[in-house]
Design a protein around this motif. Structure first.
Motif, mmCIF file in Angstrom:
data_model
loop_
_atom_site.group_PDB
_atom_site.id
_atom_site.type_symbol
_atom_site.label_atom_id
_atom_site.label_comp_id
_atom_site.label_asym_id
_atom_site.label_seq_id
_atom_site.Cartn_x
_atom_site.Cartn_y
_atom_site.Cartn_z
ATOM 1 N N LYS B 80 32.848 -2.599 15.078
ATOM 2 C CA LYS B 80 32.769 -4.055 15.010
ATOM 3 C C LYS B 80 33.482 -4.735 16.279
ATOM 4 C CE LYS B 80 33.820 -8.016 12.427
ATOM 5 N NZ LYS B 80 35.154 -8.748 11.990
ATOM 6 N N ASN B 81 32.943 -5.619 16.921
ATOM 7 C CA ASN B 81 33.262 -6.429 18.118
ATOM 8 C C ASN B 81 33.606 -5.354 19.372
ATOM 9 O OD1 ASN B 81 33.486 -8.731 16.931
ATOM 10 N ND2 ASN B 81 35.836 -8.468 16.097
ATOM 11 N N TYR B 82 32.883 -4.193 19.237
ATOM 12 C CA TYR B 82 32.798 -3.457 20.528
ATOM 13 C C TYR B 82 31.798 -3.894 21.543
ATOM 14 C CZ TYR B 82 35.859 0.341 18.705
ATOM 15 O OH TYR B 82 36.717 1.339 18.409
ATOM 16 N N LYS B 83 32.401 -5.091 21.969
ATOM 17 C CA LYS B 83 31.245 -5.953 22.881
ATOM 18 C C LYS B 83 31.917 -6.260 24.120
ATOM 19 C CE LYS B 83 28.479 -7.936 19.262
ATOM 20 N NZ LYS B 83 28.495 -9.298 18.445
ATOM 21 N N VAL B 84 31.034 -6.571 25.218
ATOM 22 C CA VAL B 84 31.519 -7.148 26.494
ATOM 23 C C VAL B 84 30.711 -7.941 26.700
ATOM 24 C CG1 VAL B 84 32.212 -7.096 28.798
ATOM 25 C CG2 VAL B 84 32.723 -5.199 27.052
ATOM 26 N N LYS B 85 30.677 -9.561 26.822
ATOM 27 C CA LYS B 85 29.938 -10.381 26.997
ATOM 28 C C LYS B 85 29.926 -10.608 28.768
ATOM 29 C CE LYS B 85 27.766 -14.650 26.072
ATOM 30 N NZ LYS B 85 26.749 -14.291 26.968
ATOM 31 N N GLU B 261 26.686 -7.590 26.845
ATOM 32 C CA GLU B 261 25.696 -8.678 26.415
ATOM 33 C C GLU B 261 25.606 -9.366 27.782
ATOM 34 O OE1 GLU B 261 27.248 -10.814 23.340
ATOM 35 O OE2 GLU B 261 26.205 -9.888 21.709
ATOM 36 N N ASP B 262 24.409 -8.612 28.786
ATOM 37 C CA ASP B 262 24.319 -9.530 29.862
ATOM 38 C C ASP B 262 23.014 -10.003 29.644
ATOM 39 O OD1 ASP B 262 24.228 -10.004 32.609
ATOM 40 O OD2 ASP B 262 24.671 -8.042 33.118
ATOM 41 N N LYS B 263 22.288 -10.534 30.837
ATOM 42 C CA LYS B 263 20.821 -11.051 30.502
ATOM 43 C C LYS B 263 20.101 -10.265 29.590
ATOM 44 C CE LYS B 263 20.640 -12.956 34.961
ATOM 45 N NZ LYS B 263 20.262 -12.418 36.350
ATOM 46 N N LYS B 264 20.157 -8.956 29.892
ATOM 47 C CA LYS B 264 19.694 -8.116 28.741
ATOM 48 C C LYS B 264 20.568 -7.401 28.017
ATOM 49 C CE LYS B 264 16.788 -4.673 30.088
ATOM 50 N NZ LYS B 264 15.974 -4.112 31.368
ATOM 51 N N LYS B 265 20.439 -7.207 26.705
ATOM 52 C CA LYS B 265 21.588 -6.231 25.871
ATOM 53 C C LYS B 265 21.247 -4.919 26.284
ATOM 54 C CE LYS B 265 23.008 -7.178 21.283
ATOM 55 N NZ LYS B 265 22.661 -7.484 19.825
ATOM 56 N N GLU B 266 22.425 -4.339 26.339
ATOM 57 C CA GLU B 266 22.461 -2.679 26.925
ATOM 58 C C GLU B 266 23.694 -2.154 26.283
ATOM 59 O OE1 GLU B 266 22.354 -0.385 30.875
ATOM 60 O OE2 GLU B 266 22.770 -2.631 30.958
ATOM 61 N N ILE B 267 23.440 -0.808 25.834
ATOM 62 C CA ILE B 267 24.447 -0.006 25.341
ATOM 63 C C ILE B 267 24.951 0.977 26.375
ATOM 64 C CG2 ILE B 267 25.217 1.523 23.254
ATOM 65 C CD1 ILE B 267 23.436 -0.056 21.577
ATOM 66 N N THR B 268 26.500 0.979 26.505
ATOM 67 C CA THR B 268 26.935 1.876 27.658
ATOM 68 C C THR B 268 28.003 2.809 26.760
ATOM 69 O OG1 THR B 268 28.376 0.672 28.454
ATOM 70 C CG2 THR B 268 26.187 0.608 29.679
ATOM 71 N N PRO B 269 28.334 3.936 27.177
ATOM 72 C CA PRO B 269 27.673 4.945 28.226
ATOM 73 C C PRO B 269 26.301 5.431 27.758
ATOM 74 C CG PRO B 269 29.447 6.056 27.241
ATOM 75 C CD PRO B 269 29.336 4.519 26.594
ATOM 76 N N ASN B 270 25.499 5.887 28.611
ATOM 77 C CA ASN B 270 24.415 6.392 28.236
ATOM 78 C C ASN B 270 24.406 8.036 28.835
ATOM 79 O OD1 ASN B 270 21.852 7.559 27.761
ATOM 80 N ND2 ASN B 270 20.881 6.183 29.287
#
Lengths: 499, 541
Positions: B80-85, B261-270
């Motif tokens: 939860k909340n593992y987000k960077v806007k 959470e950039d223009k496109k949502k992305e999950i890192t690392p890959n």
């Protein structure tokens, strides 16, 4: 003794009658000049007839300015005399009416102040000397009058004056004089003072050859005697080794490439797939030229190169950044001769393939200069363009070259260069030092290099190693600066390249 | 190239260190030596993944056959909340970030130092001094998630920068903090500066400059970290993050991904391996070998790849695989550069020296026959030499580290320097040099005209001797020349001539003026010839 008299040269015979006198007298009586007399004495010494002693003397003489000042007084005296009539005058005015040069005026002020004869305040000069002091000669003036003189004969006050004058321009000249005296040995005493007649043959002259040998005997020469050195004309030792290296490549069927030392970044870096943010492209590593930019080549090549960098060509992903043509226009002193190889590939016609080229030329680095760093180096550059070329061939050419350069053991290690893949580092084994010398790199040009240049990915074997380390090693040079220092003494004495 | 040092005792947990293993490490592409209690290796710029000790050990274990191909890592899903806007305001100044969280870590002083080292080495290589990539690592216990990456006006950025005690604004940091001063040039020109801010509105850091002392400093108490990489090159950022998270995982950490959470949502690392087709024929053709598919599979596994159905699976932390040839090189390394049999192929071509060099050699021979000594000087001259000789429009180097700053416009200047440095050597000094000189020329591709010159200097020497030399040289080259009186700023009027070949001026001859001699501290009379060999070349058939 007969053997000795037989080997006496004419000049020796000329001075033997006067050998009981001193050198000055010998010069007068024999009518020979000093150098000749000294040479004759040296010969006599070699024959064990005299012993020579030399003594060094330091002679103080007048310099160019000294001669002038002796006639017309030292500038500080002139200034002092002026102040006697015009006391308390501003500096500029004194400078002007004294007719001294700015430098003389400055020096005079300093001297007089140091002697406490004047005082400077509020930009004015005032006399503080009394009558007696004004009349008294300076020690410097006294010294000038007695020159030339041996330094040893100077009193303490005169030495002090000398110290002062030495620091000023061309007033005194100090030189070293060697005085030579001699003493007769026991054998010398037997011969000294005698007139020695000789009917021995001296030089072989045309008349003698023509007339035949009327006198039978030749004067014996002292074949051990030292002769003055001569120096031959000579190729610079670095160039001797370069010529040898060139010959190896031409013997292997390589054609020489020549070209400019200044290049656009496009040819030195971009076309060789070196990204524009690569550290070698920064000012602290390479010599970029101030304020000027060059032209880019034909549009098609520029487009292809841009594409290779930005998105890749021939299946490559490229470096994925936005390539700037402006950056490619910067002028650089070539950092490797690989720029030449790139130009050669681009100008190659397809019917000229396969082909082999080499160049040995200077390359540049922005470095400090010390025993192990320099700003210019020789690089041996080569390319082989051949549809069937492979990695083993690359190693083959390099091995052959370094074997001919005199290194039997060669080692290949993985390396990295932006423009080759696979890449290899070459080391040669130094049998005396028992160490590996790292010489530089080689590889097969990447398709990102060959596709823009040749239109298709033809394998191109490529290398560029420094030659300076090998040259230094051969000539046993420890300090890199010696390579291009142009010390004529060293250049004259350097052994020839004998590999 | 980066020089990296690992503690010997750590390496010895995996490999016994002796000369043989050092040689093997070198043949792996990373020249190695033992210095006291450290293993020192050189890492080429294409392998930043070897900078962390963990990365090096992982790769070298595979090379030694102690592990089998591609190492797999587990990535846990974001909690939860593992987000960077990512706010759009950063697009102008430092557009991208990729992030991760690592749990289950143990730090001591040594480990923290190691971490700082890794960061610094990656910054200075792959990161291009933090411009391309900057890394931030933060103690998760002091941060409240989610995180925002935004750009603010410098005066609106206030925090206590690392290793200080006072709050500063961004301008003060750039002016006063050591890291601020060093990297100020990376931000100075922008209106707004980037910052990472946590859910408590506290600033974590101002990339690429400095972290916060309060919530941006990893300590021995830290068990979980937040990692971000910021910069301009998305690909380089992802690779850097992959290098870091796998390093932490090798230390025993657990990797958690984050939602960007950039223009496109992305999950890192890959860490999904990239795939690349490889052709057996291409491998064998380029390397000159006869490998079979099973050989290739084995060799690829030694280099940390997997291989299946002509497809290579590339570790996600490798930054250097742009093309099939990059994989082929790794196959060659695994095969062993020392195992290749060097071969010179039958390829008949005709070797030839260039026409220019042949002429140069002939000329040297002629002059050496006249007992002249060849010299060789730098292509650059000193600024004060250019001034002294009143060089018109000097071509200057940017930022030279020595006093050699100007491309030589003639060979006269280096020759005068050589003679002035050789006053203690025996006279006569009869010397010559053949070399490149430079002048500005709008018509040239580089704006610089390069020309091959020859200089001959005779000291003590006079006009007659110089003319004898010139006569002899040109006679042997079968060239007829004419002399015309001329003037030259450094030569004596009335004893100076221009040399003409076919009515074209190719150089000058004359006695050097005593003023010039005095200027260079020379005490002997000097006669000179300087000619343009490119023009001579044109006349020789």
């Amino acid at each position: 003794m007969d053997r000795i008299t037989e080997s006496l040269s004419p000049i020796e015979r000329r001075i033997i009658p006067y050998l009981n006198l001193d050198i000055g007298e010998i010069i007068k009586k024999s009518g020979l000049d000093k150098t000749t007399v000294l040479r004759a004495l040296q010969f006599l010494k070699n024959k064990g007839l005299v012993e020579l002693h030399s003594e060094k003397k330091i002679i103080i003489n007048l310099g160019v300015n000294g001669i002038y000042y002796k006639k017309s007084h030292l500038p500080e005296r002139k200034l002092l005399t002026l102040l006697e009539t015009k006391n308390h005058i501003p500096l500029e005015e004194a400078n002007k009416i004294s007719k001294l040069s700015d430098n003389e005026f400055k020096v005079s002020l300093g001297v007089l102040k140091k002697k406490a004869l004047i005082n400077l305040s509020n930009g004015k000069i005032s006399l503080t000397a009394n009558k007696e002091e004004l009349i008294k000669k300076f020690p410097e003036e006294k010294l000038i009058e007695i020159l030339p003189i041996e330094k040893e004969k100077l009193e303490e006050e005169e030495l002090f004056a000398l110290q002062n004058l030495k620091n000023r321009k061309d007033i005194v000249e100090i030189s070293e004089q060697k005085t030579i005296t001699f003493q007769l040995t026991e054998r010398g005493k037997q011969i000294a003072g005698k007139e020695i007649e000789s009917d021995l043959i001296e030089e072989v002259v045309p008349e003698l050859i023509k007339s035949g040998l009327k006198k039978k005997r030749f004067r014996r020469y002292d074949i051990q005697a030292h002769v003055p050195q001569v120096f031959g004309g000579k190729k610079h030792f670095v160039n001797q080794s370069i010529e040898y290296a060139k010959k190896i490549w031409t013997d292997l069927g390589f054609k020489e490439m020549t070209g400019n030392l200044t290049e656009t970044s496009f040819w030195n870096f971009d076309v060789l797939f070196t990204a524009q943010d690569h550290p070698a492209r920064e000012m602290q590593d390479s010599f970029f030229i101030k304020d000027i930019k060059g032209d880019l080549p034909e549009k098609k090549l520029v487009e292809q190169t841009k594409k290779a960098h930005e998105e890749g060509v021939g299946g490559s992903k490229g470096w994925q950044y936005s390539w700037s043509p402006e950056d490619a226009k910067r002028i650089v002193l070539r950092t490797h001769a690989t720029s030449l190889s790139a130009r050669t590939l681009y100008s190659l016609k397809s019917e000229e393939i396969p082909a082999k080229y080499f160049a040995i030329g200077k390359v540049f680095r922005n470095e400090t200069i010390d025993w192990s760093h320099g700003i210019e180096f020789y690089q041996t550059e080569g390319i082989v363009i051949d549809y069937d070329a492979n990695f083993r061939h690359l190693l083959g050419y390099l091995k052959e070259f370094y074997e001919k350069m005199g290194f039997e053991k060669i080692r290949f290690r993985p390396g990295y260069f932006p423009y080759t893949e696979p890449s290899v580092e070459i080391d040669v084994f130094h049998p005396e030092k028992q160490v590996w010398l790292e010489l530089g790199g080689a590889g097969i040009f990447r398709p990102e290099v060959t596709i823009p240049l040749l239109g298709k990915p033809i394998p191109v074997l490529a290398w560029g190693q420094g030659l300076d380390r090998i040259i230094m090693d051969f000539y046993k040079i420890k300090d890199l600066r010696e390579m291009y220092s142009n010390n004529l003494g060293i250049l004259r004495g350097k052994k020839a390249w004998t590999k | 190239m980066a020089i990296i040092k690992f503690p010997k005792k750590e390496i010895e947990k995996h490999f016994k260190i002796n000369q043989k293993i050092l040689d093997e490490i070198s043949m792996f592409g990373t020249p190695a030596q033992i210095l006291a209690d450290e293993l020192e290796i050189e890492i080429n710029p294409n392998r930043p993944d070897l900078i962390p000790m963990q990365g090096f050990i992982r790769a070298f274990k595979a090379f030694k056959g102690k592990s089998n191909g591609l190492t797999k890592y587990k990535i846990n899903k974001p909690e939860k909340n593992y987000k960077v806007k990512v706010e759009s305001s950063v697009k102008e100044v430092r557009p991208y970030t990729v992030c991760a969280i690592i749990k289950n870590l143990k730090f001591d002083n040594e480990k923290i130092k190691e971490l700082v080292n890794i960061q610094e080495k990656i910054h200075s290589t792959l990161g291009r001094n933090r411009k391309k990539v900057a890394i931030g690592i933060y103690p998760l216990e002091k941060i409240k998630l989610p995180i925002k990456y935004e750009a603010r006006k410098p005066l609106d950025i206030k925090f206590i920068p690392l290793d200080t005690t006072k709050e500063m604004n961004a301008i003060q940091i750039l002016k006063r903090h050591p890291a601020g001063k060093e990297y100020a040039y990376l931000l100075k020109t922008y209106q707004k500066f980037p910052v990472f801010v946590d859910a408590n509105k506290k600033i974590l850091s101002m990339p690429p400059i400095i972290n916060s002392q309060e919530i941006g400093k990893v300590t021995e108490k830290t068990k979980e970290v937040f990692i971000e990489c910021s910069g301009f090159d998305k690909n380089a950022l992802n690779k850097t993050l992959n290098i870091l998270v796998t390093t932490f995982a090798d230390m025993g950490g657990k990797i958690y991904s984050m939602i960007i959470e950039d223009k496109k949502k992305e999950i890192t690392p890959n860490l999904e391996p990239e795939k690349m087709k490889i052709s057996l024929e291409n491998v064998n053709k380029l390397l000159g070998l006869k490998l079979k598919e099973e050989n290739i599979e084995k060799l690829l596994k030694k280099m940390g790849y997997n291989y299946k159905n002509k497809t290579v699976f590339i570790p996600a932390w490798r930054t250097d695989i742009l093309h099939e040839v990059d994989i082929i090189e790794d196959i060659a390394i695994a095969y062993g550069y020392d195992k290749f049999a060097p071969e010179i192929p039958e390829l008949s071509t005709i070797g030839e020296e260039s026409k220019e060099d042949k002429l140069k050699e002939r000329i040297s021979e002629i002059l050496i026959g006249l007992k002249l000594l060849e010299i060789s000087s730098y292509h650059l001259i000193k600024s004060d030499e250019a001034k002294k000789m009143k060089v018109d429009k000097p071509i200057e180097i940017e930022n030279s580290k020595t006093e050699y700053k100007i491309l030589r416009p003639n060979l006269l200047i280096p020759t005068l320097r050589t003679l002035s440095e050789n006053k203690d050597n025996e006279y006569p000094q009869h010397i010559f040099e053949i070399g490149r000189v430079f002048s500005l020329d709008e018509k040239k591709e580089t704006r610089i005209k390069e020309q091959e010159n020859l200089i001959i200097a005779l000291t003590p020497g006079n006009f007659t001797e110089a003319k004898q030399t010139l006569d002899y040289l040109l006679k042997i080259l079968a060239l007829n020349y004419k002399l015309e009186e001329t003037t030259h700023p450094n030569l004596i009027d009335g004893r100076t001539g221009k040399i003409l070949l076919n009515n074209k001026e190719i150089g000058y001859i004359g006695e050097v003026h005593p003023n010039t001699l005095r200027n260079w501290n020379l005490k002997m009379p000097l006669a000179l010839i300087e000619i343009n060999l490119d023009e001579v070349m044109k006349e020789i058939h």
